[in-house]
Design an enzyme around this catalytic site. Structure first.
Site, PDB file in Angstrom:
ATOM      1  N   HIS A 278       0.823  -1.212   0.000  1.00 25.96           N
ATOM      2  CA  HIS A 278       0.000   0.000   0.000  1.00 25.96           C
ATOM      3  C   HIS A 278       0.853   1.255   0.000  1.00 25.96           C
ATOM      4  CE1 HIS A 278       0.204   1.075   4.341  1.00 25.96           C
ATOM      5  NE2 HIS A 278       0.212  -0.229   4.564  1.00 25.96           N
ATOM      6  N   ASP A 290       6.036   1.053   6.707  1.00 22.70           N
ATOM      7  CA  ASP A 290       4.595   0.823   6.535  1.00 22.70           C
ATOM      8  C   ASP A 290       4.038   1.866   5.590  1.00 22.70           C
ATOM      9  OD1 ASP A 290       1.996  -0.084   6.841  1.00 22.70           O
ATOM     10  OD2 ASP A 290       1.750   0.709   8.859  1.00 22.70           O
ATOM     11  N   GLU A 323      -5.074   1.937   2.594  1.00 23.80           N
ATOM     12  CA  GLU A 323      -5.084   0.703   3.378  1.00 23.80           C
ATOM     13  C   GLU A 323      -5.246   1.007   4.854  1.00 23.80           C
ATOM     14  OE1 GLU A 323      -3.611  -2.544   5.897  1.00 23.80           O
ATOM     15  OE2 GLU A 323      -2.745  -0.550   5.710  1.00 23.80           O
ATOM     16  N   GLU A 324      -4.576   2.062   5.319  1.00 27.71           N
ATOM     17  CA  GLU A 324      -4.509   2.332   6.767  1.00 27.71           C
ATOM     18  C   GLU A 324      -5.862   2.683   7.378  1.00 27.71           C
ATOM     19  OE1 GLU A 324      -2.254   1.539   8.516  1.00 27.71           O
ATOM     20  OE2 GLU A 324      -0.328   1.728   7.500  1.00 27.71           O
ATOM     21  N   ASP A 349       3.335  -6.290   3.509  1.00 23.07           N
ATOM     22  CA  ASP A 349       2.930  -5.159   4.352  1.00 23.07           C
ATOM     23  C   ASP A 349       3.249  -5.441   5.810  1.00 23.07           C
ATOM     24  OD1 ASP A 349       1.845  -2.845   5.402  1.00 23.07           O
ATOM     25  OD2 ASP A 349      -0.239  -3.498   5.181  1.00 23.07           O
ATOM     26  N   HIS A 420       3.135   2.913  12.897  1.00 18.10           N
ATOM     27  CA  HIS A 420       2.174   4.016  13.088  1.00 18.10           C
ATOM     28  C   HIS A 420       2.700   5.115  14.004  1.00 18.10           C
ATOM     29  CE1 HIS A 420      -1.580   1.393  11.920  1.00 18.10           C
ATOM     30  NE2 HIS A 420      -0.616   1.356  11.010  1.00 18.10           N
TER      31      HIS A 420
END
Lengths: 458, 458
Positions: A278, A290, A323-324, A349, A420
């Site tokens: 992603h 990420d 995606e997130e 991912d 994140h």
């Protein structure tokens, strides 16, 4: 752990590193040639460096994500891919504006935190309340209805790092479900201990969805040192009051999109092999692990997979958007392409650390191709498992529809230190480990794209 | 490294750990009894936990520092110290309000940074300028006068961790002198790569003083990942524009103070042994390693040093105020107490990691007491050196005036990962390493306070 067959002590010793020098004499083998070339190639790292430097953070549905699509289209064309294009869709966007928190009493001090996706906004002047502490999600669930009226719930947990990342699914429920449960019980806001495994003042954001009929409340993750500090303050036994300013806004109907690129195959009837990652990231970091790394890995690997000649099947890259925040890109891809014949779907991912295990989700009777792939991965220290592959969010609709899947499982022990957080930056990517990923993906894509058999049920 | 005399292989193997079980039979030795008891005692950790939890950050001259004095007075009284009191003075205070930065072009994105002490404030709407990059302080110094007019200087460096912390003195010049040099050359602001050795989005603040006649400009430290990101962006060769909002304010004549506590000795004529730390901290973290740990160490160690009976010399603790911003506390202490007979001064202000070396700065002919102290430290894996002790900021005026000094050198390899960042929190303190510090300090204070000889020139 189950192994599909014995492997030598040499393989054990090689775990974690490739040994091209030991493979001398095998250079006529295209698989060995691909593996060696991929291990030595920096295309993936250059991709990650470029995307994280020249675009940086790229939250779904924002102008930064649009810049990422432009960047990816240009880079994939330059790398020689065919049919490179963005495919757009629209979506609602939650946007962080400002996150601040202070303990007012008994020990005044600031706390570091980040609002969770879809958090309600506080008024500009913030809100204030007494903290109700819960050591676990189960304890929050056990609180009587209405017992949190006017209070700020604070939920901790005991997540630790695991190699397979399984602690995220389990403890992540604190983030996914905690806010809705707290709101139902009357809380005016919820704070959680970040879903992470580090000890830095780096809060882990992440999406959460309000359950049907639940009133959104301000919801945020404290960095782990801050969560531990708040727990110590609470342990003194005095009432703890907190002031929260979590400003965010919701935007309707913003543009997002997927990026597609292909290496066309020679046999359109054989179906295509899809490799997904992603392109969007969370807003606090530059999304290096990420998931710029996943996109770099699949792009570099596809090029290596086709270096020995046009593959039988088309290899298609899906650099998914959004995606997130819920998988809008995956759903848009499935709506547009779900009816095409997908022979296989795979997804990268889970960062940039080395692949340690391969899981298969092929059709019945496809042991031969699984064994050929396992053989090709073993020199990279990767063990075949009996765990069924499940894919990930970017290919979930395809896998649910029955498309065969292979998972190249990455080592997750460091992943949730960074995931994140603002700390998801280029320096966390180890080039050698990244290239081990590329080599594993390259041989897998090569063998799958060129397999004479179908990968589905026999 | 020089050692003062050979020591056995057993000592080498024990390096870093104490071995009470090997010391069996020596329990009648008061030094061994003190060392063993101190190694097993959590008083220092409890002190650090309490100060960092119940006060938190405590910048010099602020109400938080005043709360820290109240907290320390209460805790030291509860621990049984005598003559516990705060001694106040007044000082100017620089206060951080808000730090924000964004790359505007060519690749728009936020940067994480923290203003340096005494930075000028930008207007509320911020300032904007093109970046002029310098890979080192020497390169900045070599820039022609006036060449930075209207620009934002950005200075990098190549600091790495060292065990003795010497890289801070050398590379720290980028922070201490860089802002004045940039201002003299016409820069509208300066950004530096944080003076640190980590890879987290945690900017390292710290004080800098404007050279005489220099106009203050906004000055800030980028976190190391942000400094590396900005360097990569600059390396693309396009002009880089940045927007900076660094809001701060200067307050005149604010209250600060030192805290004093004593274990009275039996022989007032023998002078006193001073053990110093500092109570203030930077604002971003809770000052666990800088310097709650130093205060916890000296308090716990003094208690252990006197457990075998009233010492000959008074042991006095100095928990100095305002160390971080220029040493107002140390100067106030010297003004009030410099004329008293100080037999020895020592300071703990380099974190919570283990002591690995002892340096002496005693009078001529004092080899015997130095050897007794070295003998008492060796079982803790501490080697005596031939490096002259120099003390630190809290005792600098005393040492300059000729007071003998001993340095118990702590391992600095992790220190500048955390120093002056939000990450300076309790979880960075390892209780076992902290207790090794207490044991080393306890035996040193015990031997120095009870020495029959003077510690000054014979």
């Amino acid at each position: 752990m189950q192994k599909i067959r014995p492997f030598s002590l040499v393989m054990l010793l090689l775990s974690g590193m490739a040994a091209p020098s030991l493979a001398r004499g095998a250079s006529a083998d295209p698989v060995e040639a691909i593996r060696s070339a991929a291990l030595a190639d920096q295309t993936a790292y250059d991709f990650v460096e470029g995307l994280t430097t020249e675009v940086g953070p790229r939250p779904a549905g924002t102008p930064q994500e649009a810049r990422a699509r432009d960047w990816a289209v240009a880079r994939l064309k330059a790398l020689g891919f065919s049919n490179v294009r963005a495919e757009s869709y629209r979506m609602p966007v939650w946007e962080r504006v400002r996150d601040e928190a202070q303990v007012l009493a008994p020990f005044p001090q600031k706390l570091v935190l980040a609002a969770l996706g879809n958090s309600a906004s506080t008024p500009a002047k913030g809100i204030e309340g007494e903290v109700a502490y819960f050591p676990s999600l189960a304890a929050l669930e056990a609180a009587p209805e209405g017992s949190l009226k006017g209070k700020i719930a604070f939920v901790s947990h005991a997540m630790h790092a695991t190699q397979d990342g399984s602690s995220y699914g389990y403890f992540g429920a604190v983030r996914r479900q905690g806010p809705s449960i707290a709101s139902k019980k009357g809380a005016i806001a919820i704070l959680i201990r970040s879903i992470g495994t580090d000890k830095h003042r780096q809060p882990h954001s992440g999406v959460q969805m309000w359950a049907d009929g639940v009133k959104p409340i301000p919801a945020a993750a404290l960095s782990i040192p801050d969560a531990e500090q708040l727990t110590r303050i609470i342990s003194r036994g005095q009432p703890v009051r907190i002031h929260l300013t979590l400003i965010s806004r919701m935007l309707k109907d913003q543009p997002s999109g997927n990026v597609i690129a292909e290496i066309p195959g020679s046999d359109p009837a054989a179906g295509l092999v899809l490799a997904a990652c992603h392109l969007d990231s969370w807003d606090q970091g530059t999304g290096a692990i990420d998931d710029a790394s996943g996109c770099g890995i699949i792009a570099a690997a596809a090029l290596h997979a086709a270096k020995t000649g046009t593959p039988r099947r088309t290899i298609r890259l899906l650099l998914a958007g959004a995606e997130e925040v819920g998988g809008d890109g995956a759903r848009a891809y499935f709506a547009a392409h779900g009816s095409e014949h997908h022979a296989l779907a795979m997804e990268s991912d889970f960062g940039a650390d080395r692949i340690w295990r391969v899981d298969f989700g092929l059709g019945k009777g496809q042991e031969a191709i699984a064994r050929r792939i396992a053989d090709a991965l073993a020199p990279l220290g990767i063990a075949a498992s009996r765990v069924a592959a499940g894919g990930g969010a970017d290919i979930e609709p395809l896998v649910k529809s029955g498309v065969p899947v292979i998972d190249l499982q990455q080592d997750g022990r460091r992943y949730f230190d960074i995931h994140h957080t603002p700390d998801d930056t280029l320096d966390k990517v180890d080039p050698a480990r990244l290239q081990q990923n590329v080599a594993a993906w390259a041989v897998t894509l090569h063998l799958a794209a060129n397999a004479s058999e179908s990968l589905a049920n026999k």
